[in-house]
Motif scaffolding. Sequence first.
Motif, PDB file in Angstrom:
ATOM      1  N   GLY A  31      53.189 100.688 -29.934  1.00 44.79           N
ATOM      2  CA  GLY A  31      52.623  99.947 -28.592  1.00 44.79           C
ATOM      3  C   GLY A  31      51.439  98.749 -28.785  1.00 44.79           C
ATOM      4  N   PHE A  32      51.409  98.419 -30.090  1.00 44.13           N
ATOM      5  CA  PHE A  32      50.360  97.366 -30.443  1.00 44.13           C
ATOM      6  C   PHE A  32      50.912  96.238 -30.903  1.00 44.13           C
ATOM      7  CE2 PHE A  32      48.266 101.466 -32.118  1.00 44.13           C
ATOM      8  CZ  PHE A  32      47.384 101.597 -31.050  1.00 44.13           C
ATOM      9  N   CYS A  33      50.270  94.917 -30.365  1.00 43.80           N
ATOM     10  CA  CYS A  33      50.639  93.883 -30.958  1.00 43.80           C
ATOM     11  C   CYS A  33      50.710  93.851 -32.648  1.00 43.80           C
ATOM     12  CB  CYS A  33      49.872  92.685 -30.602  1.00 43.80           C
ATOM     13  SG  CYS A  33      50.298  91.205 -31.242  1.00 43.80           S
ATOM     14  N   GLU A  34      51.711  93.433 -33.388  1.00 39.36           N
ATOM     15  CA  GLU A  34      51.664  93.539 -34.611  1.00 39.36           C
ATOM     16  C   GLU A  34      50.817  92.532 -35.199  1.00 39.36           C
ATOM     17  OE1 GLU A  34      55.603  93.319 -36.281  1.00 39.36           O
ATOM     18  OE2 GLU A  34      56.400  95.092 -35.384  1.00 39.36           O
ATOM     19  N   THR A  39      46.799  96.535 -27.395  1.00 39.90           N
ATOM     20  CA  THR A  39      47.671  96.835 -26.623  1.00 39.90           C
ATOM     21  C   THR A  39      48.013  95.642 -25.472  1.00 39.90           C
ATOM     22  OG1 THR A  39      46.251  97.647 -24.918  1.00 39.90           O
ATOM     23  CG2 THR A  39      46.921  99.305 -26.491  1.00 39.90           C
ATOM     24  N   ILE A  40      49.389  95.613 -24.753  1.00 42.41           N
ATOM     25  CA  ILE A  40      49.527  94.627 -24.013  1.00 42.41           C
ATOM     26  C   ILE A  40      48.313  94.693 -22.747  1.00 42.41           C
ATOM     27  CG2 ILE A  40      50.872  95.860 -22.296  1.00 42.41           C
ATOM     28  CD1 ILE A  40      51.514  92.321 -23.383  1.00 42.41           C
ATOM     29  N   ILE A  61      40.415  98.164 -32.654  1.00 43.50           N
ATOM     30  CA  ILE A  61      41.127  97.488 -33.689  1.00 43.50           C
ATOM     31  C   ILE A  61      40.714  97.928 -35.097  1.00 43.50           C
ATOM     32  CG2 ILE A  61      41.634  95.171 -34.810  1.00 43.50           C
ATOM     33  CD1 ILE A  61      41.521  94.179 -31.871  1.00 43.50           C
ATOM     34  N   ARG A  62      39.587  98.151 -35.315  1.00 42.93           N
ATOM     35  CA  ARG A  62      39.029  98.710 -36.629  1.00 42.93           C
ATOM     36  C   ARG A  62      39.626  99.964 -36.720  1.00 42.93           C
ATOM     37  NH1 ARG A  62      38.606  93.987 -38.436  1.00 42.93           N
ATOM     38  NH2 ARG A  62      36.759  92.777 -37.825  1.00 42.93           N
ATOM     39  N   ARG A  63      39.636 100.982 -35.806  1.00 43.69           N
ATOM     40  CA  ARG A  63      40.188 102.364 -35.944  1.00 43.69           C
ATOM     41  C   ARG A  63      41.451 102.381 -36.125  1.00 43.69           C
ATOM     42  NH1 ARG A  63      42.626 105.712 -32.837  1.00 43.69           N
ATOM     43  NH2 ARG A  63      42.821 104.581 -31.139  1.00 43.69           N
ATOM     44  N   ARG A  64      42.298 101.329 -35.447  1.00 48.21           N
ATOM     45  CA  ARG A  64      43.702 101.483 -35.557  1.00 48.21           C
ATOM     46  C   ARG A  64      44.182 100.952 -36.967  1.00 48.21           C
ATOM     47  NH1 ARG A  64      44.126  98.482 -29.595  1.00 48.21           N
ATOM     48  NH2 ARG A  64      43.621 100.435 -28.450  1.00 48.21           N
ATOM     49  N   GLU A  65      43.440  99.965 -37.582  1.00 48.53           N
ATOM     50  CA  GLU A  65      43.655  99.518 -38.921  1.00 48.53           C
ATOM     51  C   GLU A  65      43.758 100.397 -40.061  1.00 48.53           C
ATOM     52  OE1 GLU A  65      41.752  95.047 -38.881  1.00 48.53           O
ATOM     53  OE2 GLU A  65      40.324  96.644 -39.191  1.00 48.53           O
ATOM     54  N   HIS A  66      43.034 101.690 -39.689  1.00 50.48           N
ATOM     55  CA  HIS A  66      42.906 102.769 -40.458  1.00 50.48           C
ATOM     56  C   HIS A  66      44.131 103.814 -40.323  1.00 50.48           C
ATOM     57  CE1 HIS A  66      39.262 101.535 -42.531  1.00 50.48           C
ATOM     58  NE2 HIS A  66      38.767 101.585 -41.352  1.00 50.48           N
ATOM     59  N   LEU A  67      44.621 103.731 -39.099  1.00 58.31           N
ATOM     60  CA  LEU A  67      45.689 104.872 -38.939  1.00 58.31           C
ATOM     61  C   LEU A  67      47.105 104.362 -39.076  1.00 58.31           C
ATOM     62  CD1 LEU A  67      44.684 105.619 -35.203  1.00 58.31           C
ATOM     63  CD2 LEU A  67      44.410 106.998 -37.309  1.00 58.31           C
ATOM     64  N   ILE A  68      47.081 102.792 -39.003  1.00 64.09           N
ATOM     65  CA  ILE A  68      48.412 102.487 -39.236  1.00 64.09           C
ATOM     66  C   ILE A  68      49.081 102.201 -40.588  1.00 64.09           C
ATOM     67  CG2 ILE A  68      50.055 100.098 -38.836  1.00 64.09           C
ATOM     68  CD1 ILE A  68      48.488 100.190 -35.969  1.00 64.09           C
ATOM     69  N   ASP A  69      50.128 102.478 -41.078  1.00 63.28           N
ATOM     70  CA  ASP A  69      50.463 102.309 -42.401  1.00 63.28           C
ATOM     71  C   ASP A  69      51.415 100.831 -42.587  1.00 63.28           C
ATOM     72  OD1 ASP A  69      51.229 102.533 -45.168  1.00 63.28           O
ATOM     73  OD2 ASP A  69      53.021 103.878 -44.733  1.00 63.28           O
ATOM     74  N   PHE A  70      50.637  99.881 -43.143  1.00 60.96           N
ATOM     75  CA  PHE A  70      51.373  98.705 -43.260  1.00 60.96           C
ATOM     76  C   PHE A  70      52.006  98.439 -44.459  1.00 60.96           C
ATOM     77  CE2 PHE A  70      47.111  98.080 -40.816  1.00 60.96           C
ATOM     78  CZ  PHE A  70      47.716  97.418 -39.621  1.00 60.96           C
ATOM     79  N   GLU A  71      53.250  98.549 -44.364  1.00 66.94           N
ATOM     80  CA  GLU A  71      54.136  98.424 -45.505  1.00 66.94           C
ATOM     81  C   GLU A  71      54.529  96.910 -45.555  1.00 66.94           C
ATOM     82  OE1 GLU A  71      57.181 101.117 -45.837  1.00 66.94           O
ATOM     83  OE2 GLU A  71      55.808 102.892 -45.071  1.00 66.94           O
TER      84      GLU A  71
END
Length: 71
Positions: A31-34, A39-40, A61-71
């Motif tokens: 649900g986040f912009c890549e 969010t929208i 955003i800072r919190r989300r950076e730690h939650l999302i696995d960027f591959e």
Amino acid sequence: MSTDLPPGAPELATPVPSPCISLCKMNRDTGFCEGCLRTIEEIVAWSGADDAFKRAVWAEIRRREHLIDFE
């Protein structure tokens, strides 16, 4: 007195800059912009928001950076 902010801390600036990096694609799973991880609803509200709201979004955003696995 220096007014330079540390790199990577745009949320400390006034006015608070947009996190948009012109990579606008909403991810169906998160649900986040890549590009900016907003969010929208956050994107739509940004232009009329005050700095307190914008700093709160940056904190998310800072919190989300730690939650999302960027591959």
